[in-house]
Design an enzyme around this catalytic site. Structure first.
Site, PDB file in Angstrom:
ATOM      1  N   ASP A   1      -0.063   0.392   2.004  1.00  0.00           N
ATOM      2  CA  ASP A   1      -1.124  -0.246   1.214  1.00  0.00           C
ATOM      3  C   ASP A   1      -0.879  -0.188  -0.291  1.00  0.00           C
ATOM      4  OD1 ASP A   1      -2.808  -1.158   3.274  1.00  0.00           O
ATOM      5  OD2 ASP A   1      -3.541   0.889   3.602  1.00  0.00           O
TER       6      ASP A   1
ATOM      7  N   ASP B   1      -1.943  -6.934   8.004  1.00  0.00           N
ATOM      8  CA  ASP B   1      -2.397  -6.688   6.633  1.00  0.00           C
ATOM      9  C   ASP B   1      -1.230  -6.456   5.678  1.00  0.00           C
ATOM     10  OD1 ASP B   1      -3.817  -5.661   8.879  1.00  0.00           O
ATOM     11  OD2 ASP B   1      -5.288  -4.686   7.614  1.00  0.00           O
TER      12      ASP B   1
HETATM   13  N1  GLY Z   1      -6.243  -3.331   5.510  1.00  0.00           N
HETATM   14  C1  GLY Z   1      -7.324  -2.837   6.255  1.00  0.00           C
HETATM   15  C2  GLY Z   1      -8.366  -3.832   6.558  1.00  0.00           C
HETATM   16  O1  GLY Z   1      -8.205  -5.017   6.386  1.00  0.00           O
HETATM   17  O2  GLY Z   1      -9.431  -3.414   6.977  1.00  0.00           O
END
Ligand code: GLY
Length: 337
Positions: free
Chosen positions: A50, A108
């Site tokens: 992330d 993601d």
């Molecule tokens: N990246 C985590 C979500 O979209 O909840």
């Protein structure tokens, strides 16, 4: 509020940067700088994919709007740490370090590639871009079903074969989690912007068309999962809608029949800007939008404001206003002459 190592830590600083950009208000700029600087320790963090969300949304916008050498160094060091999670045999960046998966990659992760593209441009070193492209291709090959919906989690064996395909935040493994579909169309649109490779454009178009076909709500704000049973109580996910709107505005500029994407994005923005989703000033714990879902299966953040719904809503507004040649002057919306 969240700690700096939370995956969402970049969105509030990023929202301040967009709010400053939309209004020219210097107080917002000062706040944006302060909140961005709080994230400085993230440059040493290696424990998640992330890093792109965290640093590109905060420092990435700072680099665009008020660049300095420290910002560039934070971006580069963070991109190096993200590249450290790339595995050559699998040809992908590892998403998570928790759980029982061998090498989990979640859809993601497409959103973290903009950090690599930006650092490649800033440094002139194409290794960052090459890794982003390889990750996007591997994800294209394994995350998607024939109808262009995607799984949330694909885990790989060490030789690059697929270990498991699952969900983590969707209704069930084979369902279409709304935000996952939004991350996909945004990610592949960005890949085309940065590479000019029509493979990515054609793929983004397929995912965009699938979203426009599958979201059946009157206001174009999806339920939290496309396959969730619909009742009066089924929550919407405004965050998925704001990510989609931002992506489709960009996509609309890349294709001859782009008007349909712009029209759809405008419909989302009108819905999000209505009383049904836009909070009154001072309400909603200070957030802009109501009615998002973080992780329903885990009982977390259901029908609630989320800082990334706000961030991508502001980004979508900025993209829309640029396209329509609109700007805010002394609190009034004006056409740029
Ligand atoms: N990246 C985590 C979500 O979209 O909840």
């Amino acid at each position: 509020l969240c700690g700096v190592h939370d995956w969402t830590s970049g969105f509030f600083p990023g929202s301040l940067w967009y709010a400053y950009e939309l209004t020219g208000n210097d107080t917002l700029k000062t706040q944006a700088i302060q909140y961005t600087n709080l994230l400085n320790p993230v440059r040493y963090y290696k424990g998640t994919h992330d890093l792109g969300f965290m640093i590109n949304c905060s420092y990435g916008n700072a680099e665009r709007l008020a660049p300095n050498d420290t910002i560039a160094a934070v971006m580069r060091e963070t991109a190096d740490n993200l590249c450290g999670r790339f595995n050559d045999s699998i040809s992908a960046i590892r998403s998570w370090d928790f759980g029982t998966w061998n090498f989990p990659v979640i859809i993601d992760n497409m959103m973290n590639l903009d950090l690599l593209f930006n650092v490649a441009k800033a440094t002139g070193d194409n290794k960052y871009k090459d890794i982003a492209i390889k990750h996007a291709m591997t994800t294209m090959n394994n995350h998607f079903r024939p109808d262009y919906t995607c799984w949330h989690v694909v885990s790989y064996n060490n030789d690059g074969t697929v270990e498991r395909k699952q969900t983590h935040q969707g209704k069930n493994d084979d369902s279409s989690w709304a935000r996952g579909q939004a991350w996909a169309v945004y990610g592949y649109t960005a890949c085309y912007r940065e590479t000019n490779d029509s493979t990515f454009l054609n793929f983004a178009i397929k995912v965009a068309d699938m979203i426009m076909d599958r979201v059946k709500t009157d206001d174009a704000i999806p339920y939290w999962d496309y396959d969730a049973p619909v009742t009066e109580e089924t929550p919407r996910d405004a965050s998925a809608a704001s990510v989609t709107a931002s992506a489709l505005i960009e996509l609309s500029t890349m294709v001859p029949d782009g008007q349909k994407y712009l029209d759809y994005a405008e419909k989302i923005l009108k819905s999000l800007s209505s009383d049904a989703y836009l909070a009154k000033v001072g309400d909603n714990q200070g957030y802009i939008l109501m009615h998002s879902v973080g992780s329903l299966p885990n009982g977390s953040e259901i029908d609630t404001p989320l800082n990334y719904a706000d961030y991508y809503y502001l980004e979508a507004l900025k993209r829309f206003m640029e396209l329509k040649k609109l700007r805010v002057e002394h609190g009034e919306l004006k056409m740029i002459q």
